[in-house]
Write an enzyme that holds these catalytic residues in place. Structure first.
Site, short mmCIF file in Angstrom:
data_model
loop_
_atom_site.label_atom_id
_atom_site.label_comp_id
_atom_site.label_asym_id
_atom_site.label_seq_id
_atom_site.Cartn_x
_atom_site.Cartn_y
_atom_site.Cartn_z
N ARG A 177 -56.25 -6.28 23.21
CA ARG A 177 -57.36 -5.87 24.07
C ARG A 177 -57.67 -6.93 25.12
O ARG A 177 -58.82 -7.20 25.44
CB ARG A 177 -58.61 -5.56 23.22
CG ARG A 177 -58.41 -4.49 22.17
CD ARG A 177 -58.02 -3.15 22.80
NE ARG A 177 -57.71 -2.17 21.77
CZ ARG A 177 -56.47 -1.86 21.37
NH1 ARG A 177 -55.43 -2.46 21.91
NH2 ARG A 177 -56.27 -0.97 20.44
N SER A 227 -63.66 2.80 19.50
CA SER A 227 -63.83 1.71 18.54
C SER A 227 -64.70 0.63 19.17
O SER A 227 -64.34 0.08 20.22
CB SER A 227 -62.47 1.12 18.15
OG SER A 227 -61.69 2.08 17.49
N GLU A 297 -65.58 -4.81 21.46
CA GLU A 297 -64.53 -4.44 22.40
C GLU A 297 -65.15 -3.89 23.67
O GLU A 297 -64.56 -3.93 24.75
CB GLU A 297 -63.65 -3.38 21.72
CG GLU A 297 -62.38 -3.03 22.43
CD GLU A 297 -61.52 -2.10 21.59
OE1 GLU A 297 -61.29 -0.96 22.05
OE2 GLU A 297 -61.09 -2.48 20.48
#
Length: 301
Positions: A177, A227, A297
């Site tokens: 990420r 998520s 995230e």
């Protein structure tokens, strides 16, 4: 200089329909909540994007760039600068053999579909990811064992001073990420990908399988940012949250999804503060019980 003055200065370069003062960012983010941006600029093409970046840089006006808003949460207080929205109009795509060239505003799902139509395999994992291509590169989006770093050859970007930059894959510093674009303030304007030749029916079948799996296991009927937390090394965020007894926990209109504990959802009327307070509560509780600190995230602005 206030945003009304910036609005007036942008008018010669940006269509008036692409300029919005006091814009509600809940309409441009998948959480469907958050405050307003002082000025939202929606360029209708790369030339308008270049003009906007050049003027904003010259006027020393703070700005941020968003795509489809599927991994972004604006605080309730809003954003006092300019939000550059890269979307429709900056979404051209073409296929030459095994290579796909695309602009950042195109949806990742549309790129995946185009690949399938040309019997190209490698982007099946992206079929159900709701973000734009630019956002996917920015965060090295991935799912079901695939990541953007697996298919990208190179990118084109512009610096805030208007200088263009071509980057090969090995200079993109892809990680979990993570990409170089989170560190250098460059704005992605083009992406070049290489895919393998495959069987169209098999590619389509795999895309359907992954979308079915996603719909069965993820709370897709509620606004969320996917998520919420990054996967900690050696762990799964959802499992840590569930083991801490937090599945279904709510703060205001925000809830840890009863379907998948890795998701924070807006059940209706959630404020950005509700989501952030729930995030902090989850972080602290999981840390107290497991010693693992979860990191979001989601980009919080």
């Amino acid at each position: 200089m206030n945003q009304k003055e910036i609005y007036e200065k942008l008018l010669p370069y940006i269509q008036e329909s692409g300029l919005h003062l006091d814009a509600p960012m809940r309409e441009y983010t998948s959480f469907r909540t958050g405050g307003n941006a002082a000025l939202l600029v929606k360029p209708s093409g790369l030339s308008e994007l270049f003009s906007a970046v050049e003027l904003l840089n010259r006027e020393k006006c703070p700005f941020i760039v968003i795509g489809n808003g599927s991994n972004t949460l604006f605080r309730d207080e809003g954003y006092e600068g300019v939000v550059l929205h890269v979307g429709g109009g900056i979404d051209r795509i073409r296929v030459e053999g095994n290579v796909i060239f695309a602009e950042p505003g195109i949806l990742l799902s549309a790129v995946s579909k185009k690949a399938m139509e040309h019997s190209l395999t490698g982007l099946e994992f992206a079929a159900g990811i709701p973000g734009s291509l630019g956002g996917a590169v920015y965060m090295n989006a991935g799912a079901y064992g695939g990541e953007m770093k697996d298919v990208i050859i190179s990118t084109a970007s512009i610096k805030r001073n208007g200088m263009m930059k071509d980057r090969k894959a090995d200079s993109l510093h892809f990680g979990y990420r993570k990409s170089v674009f989170q560190e250098n303030d460059e704005i992605i304007i083009g992406v070049k990908m290489y895919l393998q030749t495959g069987d169209q029916e098999e590619i389509q079948k795999r895309m359907r399988e992954l979308n079915t799996k996603r719909n069965e296991k993820q709370p897709v009927s509620f606004p969320s940012a996917g998520s919420f937390f990054k996967r900690p090394e050696g762990h799964f965020a959802g499992r840590l949250i569930e083991d801490a007894g937090l599945k279904g926990l709510s703060v205001g209109g925000a809830r840890v999804s009863p379907m998948h504990a890795g998701f924070i959802i807006n059940e209706g009327g959630a404020t950005a503060a509700d989501i952030i307070d729930l995030m902090k509560l989850v972080q602290q509780t999981v840390y107290d019980k497991s010693g693992v600190m979860l990191n979001p995230e989601v980009r919080i602005i």
